[in-house]
Design a protein around this motif. Structure first.
Motif, PDB file in Angstrom:
ATOM      1  N   SER A   4      -2.805   0.682  -8.504  1.00 56.13           N
ATOM      2  CA  SER A   4      -2.474  -0.213  -7.394  1.00 56.13           C
ATOM      3  C   SER A   4      -2.228  -1.618  -7.948  1.00 56.13           C
ATOM      4  O   SER A   4      -1.129  -1.910  -8.386  1.00 56.13           O
ATOM      5  CB  SER A   4      -3.572  -0.211  -6.348  1.00 56.13           C
ATOM      6  OG  SER A   4      -3.264  -1.097  -5.298  1.00 56.13           O
ATOM      7  N   VAL A   5      -3.278  -2.445  -7.979  1.00 59.29           N
ATOM      8  CA  VAL A   5      -3.162  -3.812  -8.476  1.00 59.29           C
ATOM      9  C   VAL A   5      -2.796  -3.811  -9.953  1.00 59.29           C
ATOM     10  O   VAL A   5      -3.269  -2.980 -10.743  1.00 59.29           O
ATOM     11  CB  VAL A   5      -4.491  -4.561  -8.261  1.00 59.29           C
ATOM     12  CG1 VAL A   5      -4.481  -5.908  -8.960  1.00 59.29           C
ATOM     13  CG2 VAL A   5      -4.763  -4.725  -6.767  1.00 59.29           C
TER      14      VAL A   5
ATOM     15  N   SER B  41       0.824  -1.201   0.000  1.00 57.10           N
ATOM     16  CA  SER B  41       0.000   0.000   0.000  1.00 57.10           C
ATOM     17  C   SER B  41       0.865   1.260   0.000  1.00 57.10           C
ATOM     18  O   SER B  41       1.804   1.388   0.792  1.00 57.10           O
ATOM     19  CB  SER B  41      -0.905  -0.019   1.238  1.00 57.10           C
ATOM     20  OG  SER B  41      -1.686   1.152   1.299  1.00 57.10           O
ATOM     21  N   GLY B  42       0.550   2.166  -0.917  1.00 57.11           N
ATOM     22  CA  GLY B  42       1.292   3.423  -0.981  1.00 57.11           C
ATOM     23  C   GLY B  42       2.464   3.418  -1.937  1.00 57.11           C
ATOM     24  O   GLY B  42       3.041   4.468  -2.238  1.00 57.11           O
ATOM     25  N   HIS B  43       2.835   2.247  -2.436  1.00 54.37           N
ATOM     26  CA  HIS B  43       3.939   2.173  -3.386  1.00 54.37           C
ATOM     27  C   HIS B  43       3.444   2.577  -4.771  1.00 54.37           C
ATOM     28  O   HIS B  43       2.534   1.977  -5.318  1.00 54.37           O
ATOM     29  CB  HIS B  43       4.525   0.759  -3.429  1.00 54.37           C
ATOM     30  CG  HIS B  43       5.462   0.470  -2.297  1.00 54.37           C
ATOM     31  ND1 HIS B  43       6.309  -0.613  -2.306  1.00 54.37           N
ATOM     32  CD2 HIS B  43       5.678   1.116  -1.135  1.00 54.37           C
ATOM     33  CE1 HIS B  43       7.027  -0.607  -1.195  1.00 54.37           C
ATOM     34  NE2 HIS B  43       6.648   0.438  -0.464  1.00 54.37           N
ATOM     35  N   THR B  44       4.099   3.585  -5.331  1.00 57.48           N
ATOM     36  CA  THR B  44       3.650   4.096  -6.615  1.00 57.48           C
ATOM     37  C   THR B  44       4.273   3.351  -7.795  1.00 57.48           C
ATOM     38  O   THR B  44       3.715   3.315  -8.877  1.00 57.48           O
ATOM     39  CB  THR B  44       4.000   5.588  -6.748  1.00 57.48           C
ATOM     40  OG1 THR B  44       5.424   5.745  -6.582  1.00 57.48           O
ATOM     41  CG2 THR B  44       3.274   6.411  -5.691  1.00 57.48           C
ATOM     42  N   ALA B  45       5.434   2.772  -7.575  1.00 55.99           N
ATOM     43  CA  ALA B  45       6.136   2.083  -8.657  1.00 55.99           C
ATOM     44  C   ALA B  45       5.888   0.580  -8.565  1.00 55.99           C
ATOM     45  O   ALA B  45       5.907   0.004  -7.470  1.00 55.99           O
ATOM     46  CB  ALA B  45       7.634   2.367  -8.589  1.00 55.99           C
ATOM     47  N   LEU B  46       5.668  -0.035  -9.724  1.00 57.66           N
ATOM     48  CA  LEU B  46       5.426  -1.486  -9.770  1.00 57.66           C
ATOM     49  C   LEU B  46       6.166  -2.066 -10.961  1.00 57.66           C
ATOM     50  O   LEU B  46       6.129  -1.504 -12.059  1.00 57.66           O
ATOM     51  CB  LEU B  46       3.919  -1.775  -9.883  1.00 57.66           C
ATOM     52  CG  LEU B  46       3.490  -3.244  -9.804  1.00 57.66           C
ATOM     53  CD1 LEU B  46       2.141  -3.369  -9.095  1.00 57.66           C
ATOM     54  CD2 LEU B  46       3.463  -3.912 -11.148  1.00 57.66           C
TER      55      LEU B  46
END
Lengths: 115, 110
Positions: free
Chosen positions: A73-74, A27-32
């Motif tokens: 997010s997902v 949660s809160g991570h902008t990079a994936l």
């Protein structure tokens, strides 16, 4: 959740079938990030998202591979017309972004086997 | 294109010995990461090195970064069996694209 969650953990499919792999980042991570790891090899970069947009998809091997992150997010990695060579562990990682060091946190991976 | 090379790719060593793993990369970068992977498991972050001359230490492991030489080292002091794993270095190309080396498979003999 506390960490990066990937589902399914294992997927066995037949050649030619369609597959979706899901990643739920911290949660809160902008990079994936999505990586692919074959046995005995290092993670191979596939695609990177910053927010909802694919900032770099240069690692996707061909147009059978596609990934989305519609709400930032997902993320879902989609593979069409699977081939035996697609068999690997698909790793998802998330981070707060380069402004705070860029450390990646990995999920446990989705092991894909194409028969 | 950024290339990340690790050596050695495989290392078998005895407990109590010291050794160094090397990570070379081909283009300018000042962000380098070390990860550990146990068999059948995912990757665990060990060190984040963000500037030239950065040195980080955790237990028997110490990592350093020389951006001018485009080289990072992971030094193992007085190895113990629990450190047996595969170690990866990864480099940020400068645009948030992070490229991994092939890994160094470390086997520590009791």
């Amino acid at each position: 959740g506390a960490g990066v969650s990937q589902t399914p953990s294992n997927k066995v499919t037949e050649k030619g079938k369609y597959v979706e792999l899901r990643c739920d980042p911290i949660s809160g991570h902008t990079a994936l990030y999505w990586y692919r790891q074959s046995l005995g090899q290092g993670p191979e970069f596939l695609i990177y998202f910053q927010g909802t947009g694919a900032a770099d998809d240069s690692g996707l091997p061909n147009d059978r591979f596609f990934a989305v992150r519609p709400e930032g997010s997902v993320s879902t990695l989609k593979i069409q017309r699977t081939e035996r060579g697609d068999s690997a562990v698909y790793l998802c990682a998330s981070s707060l972004g380069q402004g705070v060091g860029g450390e990646l946190f990995f999920g446990e991976g989705s092991r894909l086997t194409v028969l | 294109e950024l290339k990340v090379e690790q050596n050695p790719l495989f290392l078998s060593m005895q407990e109590g010995k010291n050794y160094t793993i090397y990570c070379n990369y081909s283009t300018t970068s000042d962000r380098l990461y070390w990860y550990r992977q146990d068999p059948g498991k995912s990757l665990e972050s060990l060190f984040v090195l963000l500037s030239n001359g950065a040195v980080k230490q955790e237990g028997r492991l110490m990592a350093s970064l020389d951006t001018k030489a485009r080289l990072s080292t992971l030094h193992i002091t007085a190895a113990v069996h629990d450190l047996s794993a595969t170690y990866f270095c990864a480099v940020d190309r400068g645009d948030d694209k992070i490229i991994f080396g092939k890994g160094t498979r470390l086997h520590i003999l009791p």
